[in-house]
Motif scaffolding. Structure first.
Motif, PDB file in Angstrom:
ATOM      1  N   CYS A  46       0.853  -1.198   0.000  1.00 34.77           N
ATOM      2  CA  CYS A  46       0.000   0.000   0.000  1.00 34.77           C
ATOM      3  C   CYS A  46       0.882   1.239   0.000  1.00 34.77           C
ATOM      4  O   CYS A  46       1.828   1.345   0.790  1.00 34.77           O
ATOM      5  CB  CYS A  46      -0.916  -0.011   1.220  1.00 34.77           C
ATOM      6  N   SER A  47       0.593   2.178  -0.867  1.00 35.71           N
ATOM      7  CA  SER A  47       1.401   3.402  -0.935  1.00 35.71           C
ATOM      8  C   SER A  47       1.173   4.307   0.265  1.00 35.71           C
ATOM      9  O   SER A  47       1.941   5.247   0.484  1.00 35.71           O
ATOM     10  CB  SER A  47       1.089   4.167  -2.223  1.00 35.71           C
ATOM     11  N   GLY A  48       0.138   4.050   1.045  1.00 32.94           N
ATOM     12  CA  GLY A  48      -0.112   4.866   2.234  1.00 32.94           C
ATOM     13  C   GLY A  48       0.686   4.405   3.436  1.00 32.94           C
ATOM     14  O   GLY A  48       1.595   5.086   3.913  1.00 32.94           O
ATOM     15  N   ARG A  49       0.374   3.187   3.927  1.00 33.75           N
ATOM     16  CA  ARG A  49       1.012   2.660   5.132  1.00 33.75           C
ATOM     17  C   ARG A  49       2.221   1.768   4.834  1.00 33.75           C
ATOM     18  O   ARG A  49       3.011   1.489   5.727  1.00 33.75           O
ATOM     19  CB  ARG A  49      -0.006   1.858   5.959  1.00 33.75           C
ATOM     20  N   ARG A  53      -0.880  -5.807   0.958  1.00 38.89           N
ATOM     21  CA  ARG A  53      -2.342  -5.896   0.880  1.00 38.89           C
ATOM     22  C   ARG A  53      -2.729  -6.716  -0.350  1.00 38.89           C
ATOM     23  O   ARG A  53      -1.942  -6.829  -1.304  1.00 38.89           O
ATOM     24  CB  ARG A  53      -2.966  -4.499   0.784  1.00 38.89           C
ATOM     25  N   CYS A  85      -6.820  -1.693   0.631  1.00 40.16           N
ATOM     26  CA  CYS A  85      -6.300  -1.512   1.988  1.00 40.16           C
ATOM     27  C   CYS A  85      -7.444  -1.156   2.930  1.00 40.16           C
ATOM     28  O   CYS A  85      -8.196  -0.203   2.674  1.00 40.16           O
ATOM     29  CB  CYS A  85      -5.237  -0.407   2.008  1.00 40.16           C
ATOM     30  N   ASP A  87      -7.279   0.260   5.717  1.00 43.17           N
ATOM     31  CA  ASP A  87      -7.020   1.553   6.376  1.00 43.17           C
ATOM     32  C   ASP A  87      -7.111   2.726   5.405  1.00 43.17           C
ATOM     33  O   ASP A  87      -7.630   3.791   5.751  1.00 43.17           O
ATOM     34  CB  ASP A  87      -5.627   1.544   7.022  1.00 43.17           C
ATOM     35  N   CYS A  88      -6.572   2.546   4.199  1.00 39.80           N
ATOM     36  CA  CYS A  88      -6.458   3.662   3.245  1.00 39.80           C
ATOM     37  C   CYS A  88      -7.470   3.599   2.113  1.00 39.80           C
ATOM     38  O   CYS A  88      -7.601   4.559   1.356  1.00 39.80           O
ATOM     39  CB  CYS A  88      -5.046   3.695   2.658  1.00 39.80           C
ATOM     40  N   GLY A  89      -8.139   2.460   1.959  1.00 40.35           N
ATOM     41  CA  GLY A  89      -9.041   2.287   0.833  1.00 40.35           C
ATOM     42  C   GLY A  89      -8.291   1.737  -0.368  1.00 40.35           C
ATOM     43  O   GLY A  89      -7.208   1.156  -0.241  1.00 40.35           O
ATOM     44  N   ARG A  91      -5.842   1.966  -3.175  1.00 37.94           N
ATOM     45  CA  ARG A  91      -4.689   2.827  -3.460  1.00 37.94           C
ATOM     46  C   ARG A  91      -3.786   2.161  -4.486  1.00 37.94           C
ATOM     47  O   ARG A  91      -3.735   0.935  -4.602  1.00 37.94           O
ATOM     48  CB  ARG A  91      -3.874   3.071  -2.179  1.00 37.94           C
ATOM     49  N   ARG A  94       2.891   0.810  -3.958  1.00 38.57           N
ATOM     50  CA  ARG A  94       4.160   1.502  -3.840  1.00 38.57           C
ATOM     51  C   ARG A  94       5.176   0.837  -4.758  1.00 38.57           C
ATOM     52  O   ARG A  94       5.423  -0.361  -4.659  1.00 38.57           O
ATOM     53  CB  ARG A  94       4.662   1.459  -2.397  1.00 38.57           C
TER      54      ARG A  94
END
Length: 417
Positions: A46-49, A53, A85, A87-89, A91, A94
């Motif tokens: 995930c590019s957020g956390r 995923r 994800c 948490d982030c939806g 995405r 990365r």
């Protein structure tokens, strides 16, 4: 050796493999495209956390520009996966070879930023067949990363000065670290006001400001006021160069006025073409200039009296004790105030006002001066001149940090130049 083998040696990515390599025939510039594929059974990040995923779907293929090889532009071709994800939806994954939504790979970005220290940004763009904007963005990313990771833990001495960077009395305030173990540009601010320097001390931090031991500056009131308030524990050393510059300016003013008066009265033009004769140090004069100066000293001119006062003041810098240096300064100022030379009297008044700060040079054991600062200023002016002027303050700021900031760079697996 195959191109894929070379890429695996110099730029290998975990959980990804290089696929087919093809030469693009119809491209106006010789171009190589290298496919990248995720390893089988690997899960995207995930590019957020940054957590692994499950996949959601795949986006169309994109091209990411890599470092040119053998005069060929090189692009990575990859279809990014999207992840689901909690948490982030949904995405985009990365990708280790690129940051965010940039189309320049990290390696190519640092490659351009490295060459931008040696050449102008326009020359870098022309040499590697890219755009000026790509070079600027690469330098900007390098500066942002370097500023976030620079070490400010052992800054004991700083120098503060300003340079003109555009027409119309537009200035930049520059703050340098001038410690013996490290000399670099610390901070750039627009204008040369009290608020400008206050922004530096807010950025630098109250605790680090109190630990400063030496601050070199000129006699600009705005700087002196802020230094006394924010770095009260430091010894504020006034710049020798600027003090002598005031004396030279006074001599020049008296010489110009006296030469005009002699011409009007019809006397011999003894002061014609003697400007640098009176401003240079005696040891720097040529044989011809020494002879002309010896002839000039026979005249009882106001310019000669100014010259003798200036040369007498040079003895001030030879003292080692602040007390005896102060005694000499007081006597010289008293003598100058009785000389009836108004420009020199103005300098004497200025020296009296700043007497404690001038003597700080001796209290600092002559360790620091603004000579280092003037050297940096020359490089700063060269940086702006090499770009033929910057239209925006942000571009000038980025260029100065990049050229003079001694910013750290990330460790890489391979050095490309």
């Amino acid at each position: 050796m195959q191109i894929k083998t070379i890429l695996n040696r110099i730029q290998k990515f975990k959980s990804f493999v290089y696929g087919a390599v093809r030469l693009v025939e119809c491209s106006p510039v010789p171009t190589l495209e290298v496919e990248i594929q995720p390893r089988s059974n690997s899960r995207p990040l995930c590019s957020g956390r940054g957590h692994k995923r499950p996949g959601y779907d795949r986006l169309p293929e994109r091209l990411f520009e890599f470092i040119p090889m053998w005069g060929h532009k090189v692009f990575f071709r990859y279809a990014p996966r999207r992840v689901d994800c909690p948490d982030c939806g949904v995405r985009v994954e990365r990708m280790p070879w690129v940051s965010g939504k940039h189309r320049l790979t990290e390696a190519y970005s640092w490659f351009l930023a490295g060459w931008a220290k040696r050449l102008s940004w326009k020359e870098v763009a022309e040499a590697f067949r890219t755009t000026w904007d790509h070079v600027f963005c690469s330098v900007e990313r390098a500066v942002i990363w370097g500023r976030e990771h620079q070490d400010l833990s052992d800054v004991k001495a700083i120098g503060i000065d300003e340079i003109a960077w555009q027409r119309g009395h537009k200035y930049l305030t520059l703050v340098y670290q001038i410690d013996s173990h490290c000399k670099r540009l610390l901070w750039v601010g627009e204008k040369r006001t009290v608020k400008t320097l206050l922004r530096f001390f807010r950025w630098f931090g109250k605790e680090r400001s109190q630990l400063l031991e030496f601050v070199c500056s000129d006699m600009w009131k705005a700087y002196l006021k802020v230094i006394a308030k924010k770095a009260g524990n430091a010894i504020n050393i006034l710049d020798r160069f600027h003090i002598m510059a005031h004396l030279s300016k006074a001599i020049d003013e008296v010489r110009a006025q006296e030469a005009k008066e002699l011409k009007e009265k019809g006397y011999e033009a003894a002061l014609t073409k003697t400007r640098w004769l009176l401003l240079k140090r005696p040891e720097n004069l040529t044989d011809k200039q020494e002879t002309k100066l010896a002839d000039l000293l026979r005249y009882n001119l106001r310019s000669i009296r100014c010259y003798l006062l200036k040369e007498e003041f040079q003895l001030f810098w030879q003292y080692t004790s602040p007390y005896w240096a102060g005694e000499f300064l007081d006597k010289w100022c008293t003598k100058t105030m009785r000389s009836k030379l108004e420009p020199m009297k103005k300098v004497a008044k200025m020296l009296r006002r700043h007497r404690p700060l001038i003597l700080n040079w001796f209290r600092a054991k002559k360790q620091f001066s603004s000579g280092i600062v003037e050297g940096f200023n020359t490089k700063a002016k060269l940086t702006t001149r090499k770009a033929y002027g910057f239209k925006t303050y942000h571009a000038a700021e980025i260029a100065l940090y990049h050229a003079l900031g001694a910013l750290p760079v990330p460790k890489t697996t391979h050095v490309f130049f």
